[in-house]
Every structure is written in C-alpha cells, then in structure tokens.
Design a protein around this motif. Sequence first.
Motif, PDB file in Angstrom:
ATOM      1  N   THR A 282       0.851  -1.180   0.000  1.00  8.50           N
ATOM      2  CA  THR A 282       0.000   0.000   0.000  1.00  8.50           C
ATOM      3  C   THR A 282       0.885   1.227   0.000  1.00  8.50           C
ATOM      4  O   THR A 282       2.087   1.155   0.312  1.00  8.50           O
ATOM      5  CB  THR A 282      -0.940   0.006   1.222  1.00  8.50           C
ATOM      6  N   VAL A 283       0.299   2.327  -0.380  1.00  6.45           N
ATOM      7  CA  VAL A 283       1.003   3.610  -0.399  1.00  6.45           C
ATOM      8  C   VAL A 283       0.367   4.513   0.649  1.00  6.45           C
ATOM      9  O   VAL A 283      -0.854   4.658   0.694  1.00  6.45           O
ATOM     10  CB  VAL A 283       0.930   4.276  -1.784  1.00  6.45           C
ATOM     11  N   ILE A 284       1.200   5.062   1.514  1.00  8.23           N
ATOM     12  CA  ILE A 284       0.699   5.990   2.524  1.00  8.23           C
ATOM     13  C   ILE A 284       1.286   7.374   2.238  1.00  8.23           C
ATOM     14  O   ILE A 284       2.341   7.502   1.628  1.00  8.23           O
ATOM     15  CB  ILE A 284       1.068   5.541   3.954  1.00  8.23           C
ATOM     16  N   GLU A 285       0.566   8.363   2.683  1.00  8.00           N
ATOM     17  CA  GLU A 285       1.024   9.738   2.506  1.00  8.00           C
ATOM     18  C   GLU A 285       1.130  10.404   3.861  1.00  8.00           C
ATOM     19  O   GLU A 285       0.164  10.434   4.623  1.00  8.00           O
ATOM     20  CB  GLU A 285       0.065  10.517   1.612  1.00  8.00           C
ATOM     21  N   ILE A 286       2.313  10.880   4.163  1.00 10.34           N
ATOM     22  CA  ILE A 286       2.497  11.705   5.358  1.00 10.34           C
ATOM     23  C   ILE A 286       2.126  13.117   4.942  1.00 10.34           C
ATOM     24  O   ILE A 286       2.809  13.747   4.133  1.00 10.34           O
ATOM     25  CB  ILE A 286       3.935  11.625   5.884  1.00 10.34           C
ATOM     26  N   THR A 287       1.004  13.552   5.472  1.00  9.65           N
ATOM     27  CA  THR A 287       0.459  14.820   4.992  1.00  9.65           C
ATOM     28  C   THR A 287       1.327  15.993   5.407  1.00  9.65           C
ATOM     29  O   THR A 287       1.905  16.018   6.502  1.00  9.65           O
ATOM     30  CB  THR A 287      -0.971  15.020   5.517  1.00  9.65           C
ATOM     31  N   GLY A 288       1.406  16.950   4.532  1.00  7.94           N
ATOM     32  CA  GLY A 288       2.171  18.162   4.800  1.00  7.94           C
ATOM     33  C   GLY A 288       1.694  19.275   3.886  1.00  7.94           C
ATOM     34  O   GLY A 288       1.031  19.030   2.868  1.00  7.94           O
ATOM     35  N   TYR A 289       2.011  20.457   4.258  1.00  5.80           N
ATOM     36  CA  TYR A 289       1.649  21.595   3.423  1.00  5.80           C
ATOM     37  C   TYR A 289       2.588  21.669   2.226  1.00  5.80           C
ATOM     38  O   TYR A 289       3.755  21.276   2.298  1.00  5.80           O
ATOM     39  CB  TYR A 289       1.707  22.895   4.227  1.00  5.80           C
ATOM     40  N   LYS A 290       2.063  22.141   1.124  1.00  6.10           N
ATOM     41  CA  LYS A 290       2.849  22.220  -0.092  1.00  6.10           C
ATOM     42  C   LYS A 290       4.047  23.141   0.108  1.00  6.10           C
ATOM     43  O   LYS A 290       4.060  24.003   0.992  1.00  6.10           O
ATOM     44  CB  LYS A 290       1.989  22.714  -1.258  1.00  6.10           C
ATOM     45  N   ALA A 291       5.042  22.923  -0.735  1.00  4.21           N
ATOM     46  CA  ALA A 291       6.268  23.724  -0.629  1.00  4.21           C
ATOM     47  C   ALA A 291       5.954  25.208  -0.755  1.00  4.21           C
ATOM     48  O   ALA A 291       5.113  25.619  -1.547  1.00  4.21           O
ATOM     49  CB  ALA A 291       7.250  23.294  -1.708  1.00  4.21           C
ATOM     50  N   ILE A 292       6.641  25.987   0.050  1.00  3.76           N
ATOM     51  CA  ILE A 292       6.477  27.442   0.017  1.00  3.76           C
ATOM     52  C   ILE A 292       7.838  28.050  -0.283  1.00  3.76           C
ATOM     53  O   ILE A 292       8.852  27.657   0.303  1.00  3.76           O
ATOM     54  CB  ILE A 292       5.898  27.962   1.356  1.00  3.76           C
ATOM     55  N   GLN A 293       7.875  29.013  -1.210  1.00  3.92           N
ATOM     56  CA  GLN A 293       9.143  29.625  -1.591  1.00  3.92           C
ATOM     57  C   GLN A 293       8.917  31.089  -1.947  1.00  3.92           C
ATOM     58  O   GLN A 293       8.088  31.419  -2.785  1.00  3.92           O
ATOM     59  CB  GLN A 293       9.771  28.886  -2.776  1.00  3.92           C
ATOM     60  N   ALA A 294       9.657  31.935  -1.248  1.00  3.23           N
ATOM     61  CA  ALA A 294       9.583  33.375  -1.514  1.00  3.23           C
ATOM     62  C   ALA A 294      10.587  33.734  -2.592  1.00  3.23           C
ATOM     63  O   ALA A 294      11.697  33.186  -2.631  1.00  3.23           O
ATOM     64  CB  ALA A 294       9.862  34.169  -0.242  1.00  3.23           C
ATOM     65  N   GLY A 295      10.202  34.655  -3.473  1.00  4.64           N
ATOM     66  CA  GLY A 295      11.118  35.088  -4.518  1.00  4.64           C
ATOM     67  C   GLY A 295      10.565  36.287  -5.275  1.00  4.64           C
ATOM     68  O   GLY A 295       9.356  36.469  -5.375  1.00  4.64           O
TER      69      GLY A 295
END
Length: 474
Positions: A282-295
């Motif tokens: 099975t595939v599990i996902e460790i949930t997290g917020y999407k990448a954030i990058q200032a520029g």
Amino acid sequence: TSICLNIKQLKLFKKDNNGVFWGVGIAKNSDLFLPTISGPGKHIVFYKSSEGCGNQVSITVDTVPKIAFSSPTYFCNKDSSFDLVANPIGGLWTGTGVQKNTLNPKLAKSGNHRLYYSLNVNACPAKDSLQVYVDLPLSVQISPSIDSACYGDILTLEATVNGGLIAYHELKWSHGQLGNKTYYTAKQTGELIAIARDGCSDPSMDTARILVHPRIWSKTLVSDSVCRGQKGWAYVTLGYGNPVKRSWFHDPQYMGDTLFAFADNRYRVNLTDQNTGCMGDTVIEITGYKAIQAGFSIQKQNNENCLTPLDANTVFFNQSTGGTSGTWHWGDGTSNPFVPNQNEIHTFAGTQSSYKLMLSIRNEGNCTDTATENICYKDTVIYYLPTAFTPNGDGINDRLDCAFWGTSEIQVRIINRWGEIVFESTENNITWDGNYNGNPCMEGTYAMVIEFKGNKQGKRIAYSAVTLLRTKSQ
C-alpha cells in the motif's frame, strides 16, 4: 399324459402282470415307454390284459425348448435397469443385480457375472446362462483436495479420471472450465467440484476445499500536517488484526511499524501477514503543506547595477509560490502586505545609499519562507532638456517640456538675449508655451540656467540653450 423328450423312460402301470403294451415308443415286451424311440409328438399306446380286455393311452412327447439370448453382454456401471431378453419368453431370470427381468449394473458391481434363465414349456423345463461384464465405475480425484491461498492467487488443480469408457471421458469443473487441469482465482473460501462423465456410466464427482485467506488491507494513522521539509509519522497495521511484517520500499532495512519521514510525500510499504504468509502493498502519505518559496525580481530603468532616480517607482515581480500572506519590507522603514500572484511597485526616496529588501511569506499551516536582496542606490541627478521647440499652434513641439530626476532642490530660469527672465520654475517637471506676460516671445535662442541639488550632493549650476521657432511645418 405329457413327458419331455429328454426323459429317459416312462414306466406304464398295469394291474395284470401278464398284460402287454404295444405301440410306438414301447420297448419290446416291456411296460416302458421310451421317448427317444417314439420321438416328439402325440403317440397312442395300446394295452391288452391276460383276460383279453384292451385299453389305450395317449402320450405326448414335448421337445426341450432351445433358449436364445438377445441381451447385451457389456454394461456400463450405471444405477439403472436394463431389460434382459431371452427367447422363448416367460422365463425367470436370476443372478447378482437381477431385478425381475432387468439388470441393475450398479447393484451387480463391476466384474464378470453369470445370469441364469429358466422356463417350462409344457412338460419340458429349460435353463441356460448368460455371462455379462459390468465395467468399472467412473471415479475422479482432485489434487490437491484441500488448498489454501492468498486472495487473488491463481491456483492450479488437476483431476484424474478412472474407470468407465476411457475414450469418452469428459471432465467439467463447477466454475465452467473443461479438462483435467483447471485454474482458479482465489477470491472467497468455497468448494470447487469436478464432474466426470463418459456418456454411459453414472457421473462421478470430487470436491476440493479452497480456503482463501483474508485480503490484505491496512489501517494507517498519520501525524497532523507539518511544513514541507519537516518530518511527520505514519503507523501502519493490518485492518483485520493479524500480526504483520513491514518492509518499506524506500528503505528495505527498516521494518518498524511507525515511519518517521519527510512530509508531503508518499511512501510504499510491503505488508506480510505473519499468520498466513500472504503479502500486499500500500502507499501511505504523510500529509504536509505544499512547498512554500519566496522570490522576486526587480525591473530597472537603467543598465546599472544600482537603482537611480529613474527607478523612483520600481516594479517588483512576485515569483513566490505557496504563500497566502506575508509582507514586503522595503528597507526604508516602510512595508506593504503581500498579495499572492500580484506584483508590487515601491517608490524610493533615494536618501539611502542601499536598501535591504525582504519578502517574507507564510501559508495556511504557518509555514514560512523569506527572500532578501541588498540593492544600492546611486545618488545622481538626471534631466531631459530639449534644444528647440515651435510654439506655432500646429500641434507639433508647441511646448518646451523638461524633466528632472533625483533633485531635492531645483530652480530653472529661461533668459532672452537682453537678460530678461521670461520663464522661471522650481518644479522637476516644467513646461513653457513660449509666452512672456501673455505675449509670444520672438524667435531666437534663449539661455537656460538650472540650479539644482541632489539628495546628498551640494548645489550645482547647469547651462543650456533652447531655440524658439514659430515657422509652421510644411
């Protein structure tokens, strides 16, 4: 009187010992009737006593019947009744498996059997026998007879058929397949039946018990969402409670029940049921917020590395991703709120030699990122001074427009050939229509005297000349 031809002799009774018998079939000078002499048929025997009295008797000699069989001598092993036929009819059949005038091969069982037929025709009894053969019963055996499998496995089972008409063996399985070998996809516990036929014998069947282990499925507990780049956790177990062995594809050496790994990623794990040996993944996902990058990037109005007064209103292109809020810090004590997907414009006063620019952003999970850039500011004065204009009303260069950038103080004077000041201004952007005191100035060359001071520079004077022409363009 009737007797059978196969009777050796018939002794005739007489009261007078001196009496005599005569006729066809009478042995000479005896009281014996011999069928072998008389032959078949009806015969009259005469008698005369010693006293001269006479009598006669009719004797019928019957022929022994010849029995002819027209029943088959081969029978399939079948629980059914087959007619036994013999001629003359009306006799009695006896033997193993015989029921009245029929034979049940299943009751007789396989092997050779002798069946007897007897009957009486007039005075002659007759008996004969018929040898028959009952074939072996059909039998089928599945191998293996009991099998266990994991859900989704493809099982191979074989069945062996014996007995009956070998050339006509036919095997059919309960799930519709034909032939001695079958394939079965294990989806639920149950039975698989093989039925053998030969078109004659009783069908035979065998049953294989298929035990299908529970389908591998898992339950997963995961940590709350965290920022990308941070680690979360996931706990994996079998959904139906059996003990499980885990193997993580990204790290085969790790077999723990709880994975600690970077969030906003998916991880595949192989699960082995330790009770059944069945496997699944099975595939599990460790949930997290999407990448954030200032520029951001800066649009400059010149080819220099530093900002100049031309860049007073500087455009900043927002190149950030993932941010939902934040702040632009301009390095001059001022700031603006960050708006996703929106560029910003800022006006620099030019009072500093450099500015530390910083964009800080965050997302809904309070994850943050910052982009900074130090940029210099060149304290210089830049101006635009045309050298001629034609205030003749034709709509082309009718006014003298001058522009100055980077000044903290400025005074512009335009002077005619007699030293009179015909125009004066202290604005960075000036315009002169070529009139003085409401009257058109004459054509000619006029002097421009500009006194100015930069943000950090001393006062300076610049000179220029501008030609006024009134001839209309052709």
